[in-house]
Design an enzyme around this catalytic site. Sequence first.
Site, PDB file in Angstrom:
ATOM      1  CD  GLU A 168      28.530  20.506 -58.391  1.00 39.56           C
ATOM      2  OE1 GLU A 168      28.218  19.500 -58.784  1.00 39.56           O
ATOM      3  OE2 GLU A 168      27.619  21.227 -58.439  1.00 39.56           O
ATOM      4  CD  GLU A 210      32.410  15.539 -65.506  1.00 40.73           C
ATOM      5  OE1 GLU A 210      33.301  14.488 -64.969  1.00 40.73           O
ATOM      6  OE2 GLU A 210      31.473  16.147 -64.948  1.00 40.73           O
ATOM      7  CG  ASP A 222      35.460  24.347 -56.143  1.00 43.94           C
ATOM      8  OD1 ASP A 222      34.789  23.535 -56.315  1.00 43.94           O
ATOM      9  OD2 ASP A 222      36.856  23.959 -55.736  1.00 43.94           O
TER      10      ASP A 222
HETATM   11  C1  BGC Z   1      31.299  19.578 -61.820  1.00 51.78           C
HETATM   12  C2  BGC Z   1      30.796  20.915 -62.100  1.00 51.78           C
HETATM   13  C3  BGC Z   1      29.598  20.693 -62.959  1.00 51.78           C
HETATM   14  C4  BGC Z   1      28.675  19.474 -62.698  1.00 51.78           C
HETATM   15  C5  BGC Z   1      27.556  19.290 -63.664  1.00 51.78           C
HETATM   16  C6  BGC Z   1      30.581  18.512 -61.642  1.00 51.78           C
HETATM   17  O1  BGC Z   1      31.111  17.238 -61.626  1.00 51.78           O
HETATM   18  O2  BGC Z   1      32.403  19.590 -61.085  1.00 51.78           O
HETATM   19  O3  BGC Z   1      31.448  21.826 -62.635  1.00 51.78           O
HETATM   20  O4  BGC Z   1      28.654  21.976 -62.953  1.00 51.78           O
HETATM   21  O5  BGC Z   1      29.371  18.490 -62.566  1.00 51.78           O
HETATM   22  O6  BGC Z   1      27.990  19.149 -65.117  1.00 51.78           O
END
Ligand code: BGC
Length: 376
Positions: free
Chosen positions: A177, A332, A174
């Site tokens: 990931e 994030e 998903d």
């Molecule tokens: C997230 C992804 C994202 C990636 C890079 C991962 O930890 O789950 O959604 O694309 O980090 O930002």
Amino acid sequence: MNGRAPVRDAAARARFGALAQRSIEVIRRHQAPSGAYLAAPNLSVYRYSWLRDGSFIADAMSRAGEVESAAAFLDWCRGVIERRTEQVDALVRRRQAGEATNPAEFLHTRFAVDGRESDEEWSNQQLDGYGAWLWALSAHLARVGADSESHRFASAVEATARYLVAFWDHPCYDCWEENGGQVHVATLAAIAAGLRVASEWPGVPGTVRQAAASTVQAIIRRVRADGVRDGHLVKWLGGSELDASLLFCAVPYRLFEPDDPLMVATVSALSPDLAHGGVHRYRADVFYGGGEWILLAAVLGSYDIAIGDIDAAWHQLEWVAAHADENDHLPEQVSGHLLHPDSLAEWQERWGPAARPLLWSHAMFLDLYGELHARL
Ligand code: BGC
């Protein structure tokens, strides 16, 4: 409307505007000369360019008038895909022949900034970024009035469409990931958004365009049949869990209109546990303790705008802006309210502090800011 005081005084507006400017700078700074955007500069595993993150970032930059940055990323994707059309052909042929495919053979979800795959172990098999790319590309070209550029992209659009038409109902990881054995509703929304674009792309053969259009309809039927429980969308087909990525089904992918009763029921089901200013991904999330994600908080604000709750959207903007650090960097996720606090240290030991600045967070802030600013 919910009776909260609007956050629109001059000082707040100036603060939001400065953070928007800073967001553009952060994104520009971490865009490679190739056009690729790093996901985040501070973690080695994030020093790659994801099609998913990058498409959202390019879309936000395009909306913010940073058209060269957006165009450079979208063109970088074109090159990445064009160089892999033989891989796509082989995968599609085998899928049509009913042969099994090994997850390692799929197109990757992230690439080094020079467009090469990484050989580091990763949950590479993800489809949503390919749909996201088509969605962002079409929106950008339409926005800047560069439809005449379409022909340059036709072969990459065609390859992407053939890949998505062949594999849309194949399990894959998903957008977080994870859960590679499932077919995810938010992933289907991204694929449908991309295929809708491909179904009208000049220079793409009619057979591919028709297949893209009928796959969009198949996706909608399949989600309504197997992706709904208790009146709301669920994280994967046949499941019962909720996930805040379901917001993407409305904003930006428009698999369903934001005011579709199915979307309204989904957002209200998400609200008690997952969305309270900050937005968690899903209840069982242990990644960095399961914090609140900046980008999801901003997407919830954009959803609020789409259903006409402008006050709620301002509050989402305020929440996001309040989590910028002293350098005006957005992470994030934040750890003020963790779902699984015991799991935080493990991730910090493994990867170091959570990603910051995360370009995708800055992009979603920019989008929400832009939409609200335009309404002042
Ligand atoms: C997230 C992804 C994202 C990636 C890079 C991962 O930890 O789950 O959604 O694309 O980090 O930002």
